[in-house]
Design an enzyme around this catalytic site. Structure first.
Site, PDB file in Angstrom:
ATOM      1  N   HIS A 263      47.883  32.285  97.975  1.00  0.00           N
ATOM      2  CA  HIS A 263      48.684  33.509  98.151  1.00  0.00           C
ATOM      3  C   HIS A 263      50.158  33.083  98.102  1.00  0.00           C
ATOM      4  O   HIS A 263      50.588  32.480  97.133  1.00  0.00           O
ATOM      5  CB  HIS A 263      48.245  34.156  99.471  1.00  0.00           C
ATOM      6  N   HIS A 309      45.893  36.245  88.599  1.00  0.00           N
ATOM      7  CA  HIS A 309      46.088  37.212  89.683  1.00  0.00           C
ATOM      8  C   HIS A 309      44.788  37.951  89.957  1.00  0.00           C
ATOM      9  O   HIS A 309      43.985  38.149  89.035  1.00  0.00           O
ATOM     10  CB  HIS A 309      47.191  38.223  89.342  1.00  0.00           C
ATOM     11  N   ASP A 373      55.153  34.141  91.425  1.00  0.00           N
ATOM     12  CA  ASP A 373      55.569  32.829  91.923  1.00  0.00           C
ATOM     13  C   ASP A 373      55.966  31.859  90.821  1.00  0.00           C
ATOM     14  O   ASP A 373      56.558  30.810  91.095  1.00  0.00           O
ATOM     15  CB  ASP A 373      54.439  32.206  92.752  1.00  0.00           C
TER      16      ASP A 373
HETATM   17  N1  CMX Z   1      44.344  27.962  87.242  1.00  0.00           N
HETATM   18  C1  CMX Z   1      43.070  27.516  87.254  1.00  0.00           C
HETATM   19  N2  CMX Z   1      42.009  28.273  87.535  1.00  0.00           N
HETATM   20  C2  CMX Z   1      42.250  29.572  87.778  1.00  0.00           C
HETATM   21  C3  CMX Z   1      43.534  30.132  87.758  1.00  0.00           C
HETATM   22  C4  CMX Z   1      44.624  29.265  87.493  1.00  0.00           C
HETATM   23  N3  CMX Z   1      45.884  29.666  87.507  1.00  0.00           N
HETATM   24  N4  CMX Z   1      43.455  31.440  88.044  1.00  0.00           N
HETATM   25  C5  CMX Z   1      42.137  31.705  88.255  1.00  0.00           C
HETATM   26  N5  CMX Z   1      41.430  30.569  88.114  1.00  0.00           N
HETATM   27  C6  CMX Z   1      39.986  30.391  88.348  1.00  0.00           C
HETATM   28  C7  CMX Z   1      39.684  30.744  89.796  1.00  0.00           C
HETATM   29  O1  CMX Z   1      39.986  29.627  90.657  1.00  0.00           O
HETATM   30  C8  CMX Z   1      38.207  31.095  89.746  1.00  0.00           C
HETATM   31  O2  CMX Z   1      37.484  29.877  89.750  1.00  0.00           O
HETATM   32  P1  CMX Z   1      36.089  29.748  90.570  1.00  0.00           P
HETATM   33  O3  CMX Z   1      35.227  30.880  90.084  1.00  0.00           O
HETATM   34  O4  CMX Z   1      35.614  28.398  90.175  1.00  0.00           O
HETATM   35  O5  CMX Z   1      36.444  29.868  92.007  1.00  0.00           O
HETATM   36  C9  CMX Z   1      38.089  31.727  88.360  1.00  0.00           C
HETATM   37  O6  CMX Z   1      39.240  31.319  87.607  1.00  0.00           O
HETATM   38  C10 CMX Z   1      38.057  33.236  88.405  1.00  0.00           C
HETATM   39  O7  CMX Z   1      39.170  33.677  89.140  1.00  0.00           O
HETATM   40  P2  CMX Z   1      39.883  35.054  88.818  1.00  0.00           P
HETATM   41  O8  CMX Z   1      38.878  36.132  88.933  1.00  0.00           O
HETATM   42  O9  CMX Z   1      40.637  34.943  87.535  1.00  0.00           O
HETATM   43  O10 CMX Z   1      40.981  35.139  89.936  1.00  0.00           O
HETATM   44  P3  CMX Z   1      40.792  35.347  91.508  1.00  0.00           P
HETATM   45  O11 CMX Z   1      40.999  36.784  91.771  1.00  0.00           O
HETATM   46  O12 CMX Z   1      39.569  34.711  92.021  1.00  0.00           O
HETATM   47  O13 CMX Z   1      42.044  34.509  92.058  1.00  0.00           O
HETATM   48  C11 CMX Z   1      44.271  33.763  92.222  1.00  0.00           C
HETATM   49  C12 CMX Z   1      43.349  34.955  91.904  1.00  0.00           C
HETATM   50  C13 CMX Z   1      45.716  34.255  92.241  1.00  0.00           C
HETATM   51  C14 CMX Z   1      43.906  33.200  93.596  1.00  0.00           C
HETATM   52  C15 CMX Z   1      44.081  32.695  91.109  1.00  0.00           C
HETATM   53  O14 CMX Z   1      44.457  33.215  89.863  1.00  0.00           O
HETATM   54  C16 CMX Z   1      44.842  31.424  91.389  1.00  0.00           C
HETATM   55  O15 CMX Z   1      44.386  30.572  92.156  1.00  0.00           O
HETATM   56  N6  CMX Z   1      46.088  31.259  90.782  1.00  0.00           N
HETATM   57  C17 CMX Z   1      46.913  30.118  91.055  1.00  0.00           C
HETATM   58  C18 CMX Z   1      47.555  30.251  92.422  1.00  0.00           C
HETATM   59  C19 CMX Z   1      48.619  31.334  92.434  1.00  0.00           C
HETATM   60  O16 CMX Z   1      49.460  31.413  91.563  1.00  0.00           O
HETATM   61  N7  CMX Z   1      48.599  32.183  93.476  1.00  0.00           N
HETATM   62  C20 CMX Z   1      49.639  33.199  93.687  1.00  0.00           C
HETATM   63  C21 CMX Z   1      49.142  34.614  93.504  1.00  0.00           C
HETATM   64  C22 CMX Z   1      50.221  35.599  93.831  1.00  0.00           C
HETATM   65  C23 CMX Z   1      50.338  35.805  95.321  1.00  0.00           C
HETATM   66  O17 CMX Z   1      49.364  36.267  95.952  1.00  0.00           O
HETATM   67  O18 CMX Z   1      51.368  35.490  95.877  1.00  0.00           O
END
Ligand code: CMX
Length: 432
Positions: A263, A309, A373
């Site tokens: 987050h 996201h 971010d």
């Molecule tokens: N890099 C690598 N893998 C990623 C990814 C990224 N940037 N974004 C998603 N994925 C992966 C997830 O980890 C998940 O893997 P698992 O099934 O093995 O657990 C898979 O793709 C499916 O995820 P998703 O449905 O696309 O996304 P989620 O809703 O589960 O997660 C988020 C969303 C933001 C946690 C994820 O995209 C992520 O970890 N991004 C990087 C961290 C980040 O930038 N966070 C800030 C978000 C904004 C905020 O809240 O402030």
């Protein structure tokens, strides 16, 4: 124009009528079905709560009271707070009244400094911030009114008092944490005749001869203000507040959620990732080098921070807004240039990696685009704010506006205590 408190008081009966009417007319209608996958998957996509301050459209991003964010990017953060609560853009009088109100509530009690300076030197700035908010709980007007006895329709009044106190004091505490934690000298006091965002910038104590850092801070505090109700911090704050815990408890709790790396903490990870990338290749890398580094990150099991996201499926408009700021004010900055170029490479890498994941039987990555971010850290870094573990504190000062406005609205509407039903895996096996 009316002050924030007067305007909100005018709106309360209207809001209650509207919700009463909706419940009467549509109370029995269905808005969501829940699959087993969603129940195990962080309740993703389930419509099960109400948030009127803002909505996040997957293809448009943040919309505050009907205004797409980039249409209100010129508003100062305190004006955004007024907008979040009332749906109105305040005029100069109402803004000035709010600024004076916040200034009058900006005093940081000595015991807060005592607590902060007693914390271990390696305490995370987010832990310091949340501790400071919590330790001020003794000041809660909501708690005092509740103990004395008040009717449910009065709840929003002391909640507003607590919200203004927290927003008044927060920049001073947050800036003080920066100065204490990084040995920058004594805290700098709030200036009454300065707006909220510029005050925060000034109290950090970084040189700002052009005034552009203050401009960035206003934009930053605007952009991070709210992101509807279901994200970890808003949802946590909402749940804690629904038990009629006061705003000090609820906001501190919500911000503890913001401190998670998936987050709000992602913003500290983002700049770290960019700097590692630049260090590895000795400056602004080529597209091929970026691609190689991104794949290396992903194949080592890590996420590329700042991308993806839970709700958005396009480039986050907040990223776009920061990117425009960078192009305008620091186009020659190497870190900014790297962020800007990464944006042209990482989405393609995530798309290719997602295909690899799917071929290996894993979930696809739902969104390849940058979130808020991805770009903000480079801008802060340019103006000398180089301590990236501090970045989530900046996010927090802003996000407190969203959490607090949601708390006030919920107390005005008499929103019920949160209590979804959980089921066990055995129940799913037998019944789903
Ligand atoms: N890099 C690598 N893998 C990623 C990814 C990224 N940037 N974004 C998603 N994925 C992966 C997830 O980890 C998940 O893997 P698992 O099934 O093995 O657990 C898979 O793709 C499916 O995820 P998703 O449905 O696309 O996304 P989620 O809703 O589960 O997660 C988020 C969303 C933001 C946690 C994820 O995209 C992520 O970890 N991004 C990087 C961290 C980040 O930038 N966070 C800030 C978000 C904004 C905020 O809240 O402030």
């Amino acid at each position: 124009m009316a002050t924030l408190q007067e305007r909100f008081a005018e709106l309360v009966p209207q809001m209650r009528n509207e919700v009463g009417g909706v419940l009467k007319e549509k109370g029995g209608n269905k808005i969501s079905d829940v699959s087993v996958k969603q129940a195990y998957g962080g309740m993703r996509g389930i419509k099960g709560m109400i948030c009127d301050t803002s909505v996040v459209e997957p293809d448009k991003g943040l919309i505050i009271r009907g205004y797409p964010l980039l249409e209100v990017k010129e508003l100062w953060p305190e004006e955004i707070f007024y907008l979040l609560l009332t749906g109105d853009k305040p005029d100069d009088d109402a803004t000035q009244a709010l600024q004076l109100d916040l200034a009058a509530r900006s005093y940081v009690p000595d015991y807060v400094w005592d607590v902060l300076t007693s914390m271990p030197a390696d305490s995370h700035p987010m832990c310091m911030l949340n501790t400071a908010i919590l330790v001020m709980q003794r000041e809660s007007a909501f708690k005092a009114w509740y103990d004395k006895g008040m009717t449910k329709d009065q709840y929003w009044i002391p909640m507003m008092e607590d919200a203004l106190r927290i927003l008044g004091v927060l920049p001073g505490i947050a800036a003080g944490i920066y100065r204490i934690r990084y040995g920058k000298g004594d805290p700098i006091p709030y200036m009454t005749n300065l707006d909220w965002g510029a005050n925060y910038a000034r109290m950090l104590g970084l040189p700002d001869p052009t005034g552009n850092f203050a401009k960035l801070m206003r934009l930053y505090l605007n952009f991070h203000c709210d992101h509807e109700g279901g994200n970890v911090s808003a949802n946590t704050c909402h749940t804690v507040g629904s038990a009629l815990s006061d705003a000090f408890y609820a906001v501190s709790a919500g911000l503890n959620g913001l401190a998670g790396p998936l987050h709000g903490l992602a913003n500290q990870e983002c700049l770290d990732w960019i700097l590692q990338l630049m260090e590895k290749f000795g400056g602004v890398p080529t597209a091929e080098q970026m691609e190689e580094f991104a794949f290396e990150t992903l194949r080592s099991g890590k996420v590329v921070p700042g991308y993806g996201h839970a709700v958005l499926r396009v480039t986050d408009p907040r990223f776009t807004g920061f990117n425009e700021f960078g192009h305008k004010y620091l186009p020659d900055d190497a870190v900014f240039q790297t962020v800007d170029r990464v944006f042209t490479v990482v989405p393609k890498v995530l798309e290719a990696f997602s295909a690899e994941r799917v071929a290996a039987g894993k979930n696809p990555i739902a969104n390849f685009w940058p979130n808020v971010d991805a770009g903000s850290g480079a801008l802060l870094y340019h103006y000398g704010l180089e301590e990236f573990p501090y970045y989530t504190v900046l996010f927090s000062v802003s996000r407190a506006m969203g959490m607090l406005s949601q708390l006030i609205v919920n107390r005005a509407l008499g929103t019920a205590i949160t209590r979804p039903k959980s089921v066990s895996t055995k129940w799913i096996m037998a019944n789903a």
